[in-house]
Design an enzyme around this catalytic site. Structure first.
Site, short mmCIF file in Angstrom:
data_model
loop_
_atom_site.label_atom_id
_atom_site.label_comp_id
_atom_site.label_asym_id
_atom_site.label_seq_id
_atom_site.Cartn_x
_atom_site.Cartn_y
_atom_site.Cartn_z
N SER A 189 0.80 -1.23 0.00
CA SER A 189 0.00 0.00 0.00
C SER A 189 0.83 1.27 0.00
O SER A 189 0.31 2.33 -0.34
CB SER A 189 -0.94 0.00 1.20
N HIS A 247 -5.14 -4.24 -1.98
CA HIS A 247 -4.86 -3.30 -3.08
C HIS A 247 -4.70 -4.02 -4.42
O HIS A 247 -4.28 -3.39 -5.39
CB HIS A 247 -3.60 -2.49 -2.77
N LYS A 267 -11.76 -0.74 -0.97
CA LYS A 267 -10.95 -0.16 -2.05
C LYS A 267 -11.71 -0.36 -3.38
O LYS A 267 -12.72 0.29 -3.57
CB LYS A 267 -9.56 -0.76 -2.01
C1 LIG Z 1 -3.10 -4.02 2.89
C2 LIG Z 1 -4.32 -3.72 3.70
N1 LIG Z 1 -4.87 -4.69 4.44
C3 LIG Z 1 -5.95 -4.49 5.19
C4 LIG Z 1 -6.57 -3.25 5.23
C5 LIG Z 1 -7.76 -3.04 6.10
O1 LIG Z 1 -8.91 -2.97 5.33
P1 LIG Z 1 -10.21 -2.20 5.82
O2 LIG Z 1 -10.09 -0.80 5.36
O3 LIG Z 1 -11.31 -2.94 5.15
O4 LIG Z 1 -10.29 -2.33 7.30
C6 LIG Z 1 -6.05 -2.21 4.45
C7 LIG Z 1 -6.70 -0.89 4.45
O5 LIG Z 1 -6.16 0.11 4.79
C8 LIG Z 1 -4.89 -2.45 3.68
O6 LIG Z 1 -4.34 -1.46 2.97
#
Ligand SMILES: Cc1ncc(COP(=O)(O)O)c(C=O)c1O
Length: 393
Positions: A182, A210, A241
């Protein structure tokens, strides 16, 4: 000493606010689209995770509204007890099919999916092995488990092998990586990870937050992108996302999902995702399969932005995806750059230490399929001007 001394002593946010550099919690008073309104000002959005722009797609909005009409606004309970809807089960079936796994289970956020799945699957006397750039929810999931945690250098397979080979071959190991990182915007080296996990008696989980809607056929994510769906043991996704909603899921074999249904605490002790969120994901999933041109446009936009910033001399690190970091390496400059860009009509996300090491602070650009070339070119113009002004390029 008082419990709240730490709160009293936390003054950084106020200090930044006083000099106009505080970048967080900016209230948007419009849709999450390529343009948003913040404090009455229209700005181009280059910080959204809505990679396909589906948060404003008429079919997604209608599906969410229809679901409210049919099911109401909330489920008032956990999946375990009174909170399972038929559309939850429908979505689980479709997601399992999408990622070519036997079963899937929904969680109320992606964060909760990682917390629940990781803490349930890895126990005492077992090992969890993380990439140093793994998302915070993966790190917190490991903290909730009783397993021993080891880390390897970001996407560095020698480092991973060193960690794996230091552990008794007979001890169960769980390698957990992001599919697309990310902050760095690069793709995990899944083919090598799979080779290593087979050699060292490990299982692998990929967080595709992502990746869905971005890589793989019709946006099916990292395992599909590398044609390694069967070899990838657990796939995690979020709906916040490309799926334009809120929630998350884990997909795996039938036995793993059945286990999670009964041992993942963030699933059992938390209310299920709302009808509107669920229906929005169902609609987004359908659009991803029926409108592949959206993903093509996302990549065309990525190419235009990427080439633009590279031509200007920006350092974008190892990025190869619609996440494009502009590495600045100075906290103050990053905050200043964000501010100047905002004043010039471009919203971007600043990433400062301690989230990244001080010499790696960056401005994170993210592209959407629905950006026009005109919007990208305008942003590029402003990114060039600020880069010159702050002597970053
Ligand atoms: C790589 C990754 N995993 C998990 C999450 C968590 O997802 P959520 O926004 O649905 O809590 C995110 C979000 O920021 C993320 O970027």
């Amino acid at each position: 000493m008082d419990l709240f001394d730490k709160c009293k002593n936390f003054t950084k946010s106020k200090e930044l606010e006083e000099v106009g550099l505080y970048p967080y919690f900016q209230p948007i008073s419009s849709k999450q689209d390529t343009e948003v309104i913040i404090n009455g000002k229209k700005v181009l959005m280059f910080g959204s995770n809505s990679y396909l722009g589906l948060t404003v797609h008429p079919k997604v909005k209608k599906a969410a509204m229809d679901a409210v009409e049919k099911y109401g606004t909330g489920c008032a309970g956990s999946r375990f007890l009174n909170g399972t809807l038929d559309i939850h089960e429908e979505l689980e079936e479709k997601l399992a099919e999408f990622v070519n796994k036997e079963k899937a289970i929904l969680f109320s956020t992606g964060f909760q999916a990682n917390l629940g799945a990781i803490s349930a699957l890895a126990n005492k006397n077992e090992y969890i092995i993380l990439d140093k750039s793994d998302h915070a929810s993966i790190v917190d999931g490991t903290r909730l488990s009783d397993a021993t945690i080891k880390r390897f250098l970001h996407n560095n397979m020698c480092s991973l092998e060193k960690v794996l080979s230091s552990i008794d071959i007979n001890v169960p190991k769980f390698i957990i990586v992001d599919g697309v990182y990310s902050m760095d915007g690069d793709i995990t080296n899944l083919p090598e990870i799979i080779k290593l996990k087979n050699r060292y008696n490990a299982k692998v989980m990929v967080d595709d937050a992502h990746s869905f809607g971005v890589i793989g056929k019709n946006g099916r994510g990292t395992a599909n992108y590398y044609n390694l769906e069967d070899e990838t043991d657990v796939i995690m996704g979020t709906f916040s996302k490309s799926f334009a909603s809120l929630g998350g899921f884990i997909a795996s074999s039938e036995e793993v999902i059945e286990y999670l249904r009964h041992f993942a605490r963030s699933l059992i002790f938390s209310a299920s995702i709302t009808p509107s969120s669920t229906a929005a994901v169902l609609a987004s999933l359908e659009i991803m399969q029926k409108e592949p041109e959206l993903i093509e446009k996302l990549w065309e936009n990525t190419k235009r932005m990427r080439n633009g910033v590279l031509d200007m001399g920006y350092n974008i690190g190892v990025s190869t995806t619609p996440i494009i970091p502009l590495i600045v390496g100075d906290n103050e400059k990053v905050l200043m750059m964000r501010k100047i860009l905002f004043e010039n009509g471009v919203f971007v996300n600043p990433v400062v230490s301690p989230a990244v090491p001080p010499n790696q602070t960056l401005i994170r650009l993210s592209l959407m399929a629905t950006h026009t070339f005109k919007q990208i070119d305008l942003a590029l113009e402003k990114i060039y001007e600020v880069g010159k002004q702050l002597k970053i390029i």
